[in-house]
Design an enzyme around this catalytic site. Structure first.
Site, PDB file in Angstrom:
ATOM      1  CG  ASP A  97      -1.826   1.164   1.340  1.00 42.99           C
ATOM      2  OD1 ASP A  97      -1.649   2.152   0.593  1.00 42.99           O
ATOM      3  OD2 ASP A  97      -2.749   1.120   2.176  1.00 42.99           O
ATOM      4  CB  VAL A  98       2.033   3.581  -2.663  1.00 41.10           C
ATOM      5  CG1 VAL A  98       2.591   2.495  -3.561  1.00 41.10           C
ATOM      6  CG2 VAL A  98       0.719   4.144  -3.184  1.00 41.10           C
ATOM      7  CG  ASN A 151       2.428   2.552 -13.069  1.00 44.28           C
ATOM      8  OD1 ASN A 151       2.097   3.298 -13.988  1.00 44.28           O
ATOM      9  ND2 ASN A 151       1.794   1.417 -12.804  1.00 44.28           N
ATOM     10  CE1 TYR A 211      -5.416   9.795 -12.066  1.00 40.02           C
ATOM     11  CE2 TYR A 211      -5.540  11.597 -13.635  1.00 40.02           C
ATOM     12  CZ  TYR A 211      -5.133  10.319 -13.316  1.00 40.02           C
ATOM     13  OH  TYR A 211      -4.440   9.575 -14.238  1.00 40.02           O
ATOM     14  CE  LYS A 215      -1.805  10.100 -11.932  1.00 40.65           C
ATOM     15  NZ  LYS A 215      -0.824   8.999 -11.784  1.00 40.65           N
ATOM     16  CB  THR A 235      -4.786   1.055 -18.301  1.00 35.78           C
ATOM     17  OG1 THR A 235      -5.520   2.235 -17.911  1.00 35.78           O
ATOM     18  CG2 THR A 235      -3.525   1.455 -19.065  1.00 35.78           C
TER      19      THR A 235
END
Length: 258
Positions: A65-66, A92, A158, A162, A193
């Site tokens: 879990d980052v 990523n 988001y 980013k 994806t």
């Protein structure tokens, strides 16, 4: 060219999409791999491991879990101890959540930023000591055209995360360039994806197909389109590419189309 023999790469979000493609391509280029995956996503890491090992790579795999510093640090340490170093870190792992701004509470904002931006910071922070000792390092972040060259309504958290990755790599590029470490971000456009195909939080299959008419290249991207860029950025040949945002979107952001 772009050979990665003798290098060890840590890749987060490695079970699917861009992360899985990068793992396979790095293995084919000669790298050994430390793969982080998040089982709750529902993707199986074993096919990725098997493909990498078939290509000749030594591979270690951990559920990570980052948002948990201890888990990120543990995988970086394990990579260095078991594989002999840590030279490449591909941050990523990422999530997208579709939320109107007026409904975007602190918890929802923090969840996305903690994975998409802070997760990369944790990955890079854990990898840097090993890279500095080796005199060679490649920090690579998966950014997005959203928040860098275009907007994505209902995804402000988001886009902010980013966009923040660009500031992170620019600062790290200057700070560690003299030690042989580069830091770059890649901004993918629409890539086929699992995340992009999510009909709830992203475009969904119909939305992805609808974008094709707006892309000068005449197709949406595939994970390998990004993974090969990551191979170049990880290589010795990319030593003078530093602190950059590379947009990889089939020229969509240049086309002037809605």
């Amino acid at each position: 060219m772009f050979d990665l023999t003798g290098k060890v790469a840590l890749i987060t979000g490695a079970a699917s999409g861009i992360g899985a493609a990068t793992a396979r391509i790095y293995a084919e280029a000669g790298a050994d791999l430390a793969l982080a995956w998040y089982p709750q996503d529902g993707h199986d890491i074993e096919p990725v491991r098997e493909a990498a090992e078939k290509a000749g790579a030594r591979v270690i795999v951990e559920a990570v879990d980052v948002t948990k510093t201890s888990e990120v640090d543990a995988l970086a340490a394990r990579a260095a101890n078991e594989l002999g170093g840590l030279h490449i870190a591909v941050a990523n792992a990422g999530i997208a959540r579709k939320v109107e701004l007026e409904d975007l509470d602190d918890e929802a904002w923090t969840q996305v930023v903690d994975v998409d931006l802070n997760g990369a910071w944790r990955c890079f922070r854990a990898a840097l000591p090993h890279m500095r000792r080796a005199g060679f390092g490649r920090l690579i972040a998966t950014s997005s055209v959203a928040g860098t060259v275009s907007a994505w309504p209902q995804h402000s958290h988001y886009a902010a995360a980013k966009g923040g990755l660009v500031g992170l790599v620019k600062s790290l590029a200057v700070e560690f360039a003299a030690e042989g470490v580069t830091a770059n971000a890649v901004a993918p456009g629409v890539i086929r994806t699992p995340q992009a195909l999510d009909p709830v939080h992203s475009l969904g299959p119909d939305g992805v197909d609808a974008v094709v008419a707006k892309i000068p290249a005449g197709r949406v991207g595939i994970p390998e389109d990004i993974a090969y860029v990551y191979q170049f950025l990880a290589s010795a040949e990319a030593s003078y590419v530093n602190g950059q945002l590379l947009v990889v979107d089939g020229a969509r952001s240049l086309a002037g189309l809605d």
